[in-house]
Design an enzyme around this catalytic site. Structure first.
Site, PDB file in Angstrom:
ATOM      1  N   GLN A 100     -42.056 -21.028  18.236  1.00  0.00           N
ATOM      2  CA  GLN A 100     -41.131 -21.151  19.686  1.00  0.00           C
ATOM      3  C   GLN A 100     -42.260 -21.702  20.767  1.00  0.00           C
ATOM      4  O   GLN A 100     -42.791 -21.105  21.572  1.00  0.00           O
ATOM      5  CB  GLN A 100     -40.945 -19.599  19.960  1.00  0.00           C
ATOM      6  CG  GLN A 100     -40.287 -19.490  21.193  1.00  0.00           C
ATOM      7  CD  GLN A 100     -38.639 -19.831  20.889  1.00  0.00           C
ATOM      8  OE1 GLN A 100     -38.157 -19.430  19.901  1.00  0.00           O
ATOM      9  NE2 GLN A 100     -38.128 -20.770  21.816  1.00  0.00           N
ATOM     10  N   PHE A 101     -42.600 -22.984  20.388  1.00  0.00           N
ATOM     11  CA  PHE A 101     -43.327 -23.723  21.498  1.00  0.00           C
ATOM     12  C   PHE A 101     -42.927 -23.407  22.773  1.00  0.00           C
ATOM     13  O   PHE A 101     -43.641 -23.584  23.834  1.00  0.00           O
ATOM     14  CB  PHE A 101     -43.639 -24.963  21.041  1.00  0.00           C
ATOM     15  CG  PHE A 101     -42.509 -26.372  21.570  1.00  0.00           C
ATOM     16  CD1 PHE A 101     -42.645 -26.797  22.874  1.00  0.00           C
ATOM     17  CD2 PHE A 101     -41.301 -26.132  21.048  1.00  0.00           C
ATOM     18  CE1 PHE A 101     -41.604 -27.583  23.158  1.00  0.00           C
ATOM     19  CE2 PHE A 101     -40.367 -27.289  21.265  1.00  0.00           C
ATOM     20  CZ  PHE A 101     -40.349 -27.756  22.479  1.00  0.00           C
ATOM     21  N   THR A 102     -41.451 -23.315  23.218  1.00  0.00           N
ATOM     22  CA  THR A 102     -41.141 -23.357  24.664  1.00  0.00           C
ATOM     23  C   THR A 102     -41.606 -22.087  25.373  1.00  0.00           C
ATOM     24  O   THR A 102     -41.409 -21.949  26.437  1.00  0.00           O
ATOM     25  CB  THR A 102     -39.444 -23.390  24.585  1.00  0.00           C
ATOM     26  OG1 THR A 102     -39.097 -22.148  23.730  1.00  0.00           O
ATOM     27  CG2 THR A 102     -39.092 -24.411  24.065  1.00  0.00           C
TER      28      THR A 102
END
Length: 147
Positions: A78-80
């Site tokens: 979940q890079f966000t």
């Protein structure tokens, strides 16, 4: 490294209508590797997650860990979580690890989780995923570890 933990009764990850990872009761881990994260940071994060006492004991108190209850661990990239909104309304993700390093740290985290815990499922790094969960409590906890 940033993580959002959700205590779940069940959770699954679908890609293009097919389930690629699923667990029953346990923890959904949304995992973001950031610039400067190391193997040691990933190890400390995993140790904290496995021992975090957020499951109820017989008296209804949050006194048991994932290891105590034998619950599942669903790890989703979940890079966000690295979003920076200080410059306006469009998020910047410059603090996220570069894709190759993010994948390496995600894979390392998953491999070490599988070595330490019997029930580990995953999404697919950088895929367009649909995450389905039944949050238990709800209990949602953000964690951050740095080098």
């Amino acid at each position: 490294m940033k993580v959002v933990l959700q205590r779940v009764r069940e959770a699954r990850v679908d890609i293009a209508g097919e389930t690629v990872g699923a667990i029953g009761a346990g923890l959904l881990v949304l995992l973001c590797a950031e610039r400067g994260d190391t193997d040691a940071v990933a190890d400390r994060m995993l140790a904290k997650i496995l021992k975090l006492r957020i499951f109820s004991d017989d008296a209804g108190k949050m006194n048991r860990s994932l290891q105590d209850i034998g619950g599942g661990l669903l790890v989703v990239s979940q890079f966000t979580l690295a979003a920076d909104l200080s410059g306006g309304n469009r998020p910047s993700f410059t603090q996220a690890a570069a894709p190759d390093e993010g994948r390496r740290l995600y894979d390392l985290f998953v491999a070490r989780a599988r070595a330490a815990h019997p029930v580990v499922a995953t999404g697919v790094f950088a895929a367009d995923m649909q995450v389905h969960l039944v949050n238990d409590g709800p209990v949602t906890i953000p964690l951050q570890m740095t080098a």
